[in-house]
Every structure is written in C-alpha cells, then in structure tokens.
Design an enzyme around this catalytic site. Sequence first.
Site, PDB file in Angstrom:
ATOM      1  N   SER A 116       0.543  -0.819  -2.424  1.00 26.08           N
ATOM      2  CA  SER A 116       0.226  -0.308  -1.092  1.00 26.08           C
ATOM      3  C   SER A 116      -1.238   0.144  -1.049  1.00 26.08           C
ATOM      4  O   SER A 116      -2.120  -0.606  -1.458  1.00 26.08           O
ATOM      5  CB  SER A 116       1.205   0.817  -0.709  1.00 26.08           C
ATOM      6  OG  SER A 116       1.114   1.119   0.662  1.00 26.08           O
ATOM      7  N   GLU A 243       0.517  -9.350   0.537  1.00 28.32           N
ATOM      8  CA  GLU A 243       1.735  -8.877   1.188  1.00 28.32           C
ATOM      9  C   GLU A 243       1.354  -7.955   2.334  1.00 28.32           C
ATOM     10  O   GLU A 243       0.374  -7.220   2.249  1.00 28.32           O
ATOM     11  CB  GLU A 243       2.670  -8.184   0.200  1.00 28.32           C
ATOM     12  CG  GLU A 243       2.111  -6.965  -0.509  1.00 28.32           C
ATOM     13  CD  GLU A 243       2.440  -5.654   0.191  1.00 28.32           C
ATOM     14  OE1 GLU A 243       3.306  -5.646   1.094  1.00 28.32           O
ATOM     15  OE2 GLU A 243       1.819  -4.638  -0.169  1.00 28.32           O
ATOM     16  N   HIS A 309       6.099  -4.232   0.047  1.00 26.10           N
ATOM     17  CA  HIS A 309       6.815  -3.208   0.801  1.00 26.10           C
ATOM     18  C   HIS A 309       8.267  -3.541   1.110  1.00 26.10           C
ATOM     19  O   HIS A 309       8.913  -2.812   1.856  1.00 26.10           O
ATOM     20  CB  HIS A 309       6.048  -2.898   2.082  1.00 26.10           C
ATOM     21  CG  HIS A 309       4.789  -2.128   1.844  1.00 26.10           C
ATOM     22  ND1 HIS A 309       3.620  -2.736   1.433  1.00 26.10           N
ATOM     23  CD2 HIS A 309       4.518  -0.801   1.930  1.00 26.10           C
ATOM     24  CE1 HIS A 309       2.683  -1.811   1.290  1.00 26.10           C
ATOM     25  NE2 HIS A 309       3.204  -0.633   1.581  1.00 26.10           N
TER      26      HIS A 309
END
Length: 338
Positions: A116, A243, A309
């Site tokens: 992230s 992603e 995620h």
Amino acid sequence: MAPPLRFPRPLRPGDRIGVTSPSAGASGDAAARIDFCIDWLRGRGYDVEVGECMDGTGLTSAPAQQRAAELTRMLADPAIACVVPPWGGETAIDLVDLLDWDALAAVEPTWLVGFSDLTTVMLPITTRLGWATLHGDNLADTPYAVPDGLLHWLELVSGAGPFVQRGSGLVTDWWRFEEDPRATTWKHVGDGRWEVEGGGSLDVTGRLIGGCIETVAHLAGTPYGDVRAWADGLDGPTVVYVEACEDHAVDICRYLHGMRLAGWFDRAAAVLVGRTNAPDHPDLTQRGAVLDALGRLDLPIVWDLEIGHVPPHLPLVNGALARVVVDGGTREITQTLA
C-alpha cells in the site's frame, strides 16, 4: 547509473524487527490489533523494537521530518534486521526526499516489508539504493495463516530460496478489528485464478519491481521513481507488478499512462496485475483502464494475482529474479534472491 542490487541477509531467530509508521499510525481497535501482532512476532522468537512514530489519531503518525528520521535510523541500525509498518496510509510521499539517502547508501541493506502506501518508500529504496525490498503483508496482516500455494513473508526474508509460489485460487477479506483484533484466519469470500490477457500461456523471466498504482504513480518522472533508469542498469528485462487500491478506473487509467510515459514498462517482459475492488466507471472497467494505458505496448499481461488490497498476499521481492509461468493448470512464480 543505477546501483548494483543488494539483498539483505536472511532473518534469523532472535533478530530484531523494527516497527514504525512512515505513514499512518494506530489507535483504538487498530492499536489493539497491532499490539497483538507485535506479541505474535515476539512469540516466534523475534526481538521487536517499537518506534515513537505510531500515533494513529491523525493522518500520519508524526511530522514528516520525524517519520523520515525514525525510518532512516531503523534502516541504518545494524542491530535491526527488518522493518515493517503497521499498515499503509495516505501521504508517505512527504518523506521520500527527507530520508538520509547518503547514510543509507553507506550501510548494509535491511529488509523493508509492506504494501500500500509503503510502496512509496520501498520503490526508491530499491531503485536508488539497490536494496531488495519485500512487497507483502504489513504488520497488521502478519499473523494470518498463509493459504496453500503461497508463502509467508517471513519465509522469504529468512531463507536462501529459490522461492516457489502458486496461485492459491482464493479471494479473501480481513476481519474488522472491532470484530476480532486477534484474527489469524482469512475470511474466504470467493475464488480467483491468474489468467493471461487474450488467453494462451506465458513463461517469462525478469527482475521484479512495482507497487500500489495510486502511490507509486506520483513518483514516476521524479528521482524517486525512475524505474526506466533502474531497469537500464540491469542485465535483463523487468517484470512489473501493479495493483489498484480504491481509485476510480479513470484515475487508474491516467496514472498508468503517466507511468508508461515515464518509461516504467520500457524494459518489461510482462506486467502482473493484482486483484482489486476499486470501482469501475460506467464506460471503463478497471481492466479496461489497464488495457487503455498498456495495451498498446504489446506486453503480456497477467490478471488477478494475489498482490495488494485484496488478500491473501503473495509476497514479491523488488529486485528478485522472477520466473512467471501460466500454462494449462500451472500458475507459478519462482523468485531467486541473487
């Protein structure tokens, strides 16, 4: 010129793991989860040092200068073998130019683990210093049991490899901290399968590099995200993985175009795309966003990997030599840390 690749030494029982929040900290039920995860690591024989930058009452755990100083200190400390954040956040980009890059360049590499918003820091650690970094679980996810086919991030940082992982076939979710701050088993919500765009098979090898699109895209074209220059210094192609967290398909499309224009995919042998729950546009899906930006490159694209995620997590080492095979019933990635 890009620095030579360097892999941190394997983590050993009794080694010290540093915990700090380069982006968001923890409070309330979230802090209870992090306390459990720290105890979980200690229960497995690791010495855990918790930093001062852990406050979860604001957007970030501390002012940028303080977060940068603590992260630099932990990464440069020879007594700390690995650093992992509680989770990501929103604005880790505010500290990338505050890290003491000269001090870090002068020491042996330390494992930096997470995903992230932490990829905003991991990317330049790899491209500027040559340190391998590990895209996988954050601390909050670390106690979750690993499904068949995948490996725990602790296995990758503790062993010599090669490390072979296969598609788990699972789509899972987290338990909310207020439901169970001590959860260790993923919530099974569906099934998933890696697939090559357009069908067919794939067998490629290259050096891994990538991260969360919403965060690393803002480094493209800067000295902290010059993937093209890093790739030019390698002795072969890259395998780029991306992603999406939560941004709209139109925004993801723009970000990927920017990364393409900055040369991120110039040396790529393939692009790996993680599963996402990010929203579509009425006229553009998340897959359509990727194809709009990257389809013109005539690169193989592999969809629906367990990265990012949508858990579970398939840990990937930035800088590792990876062979990716999708052929019939085989969905496999082998990473060599050399």
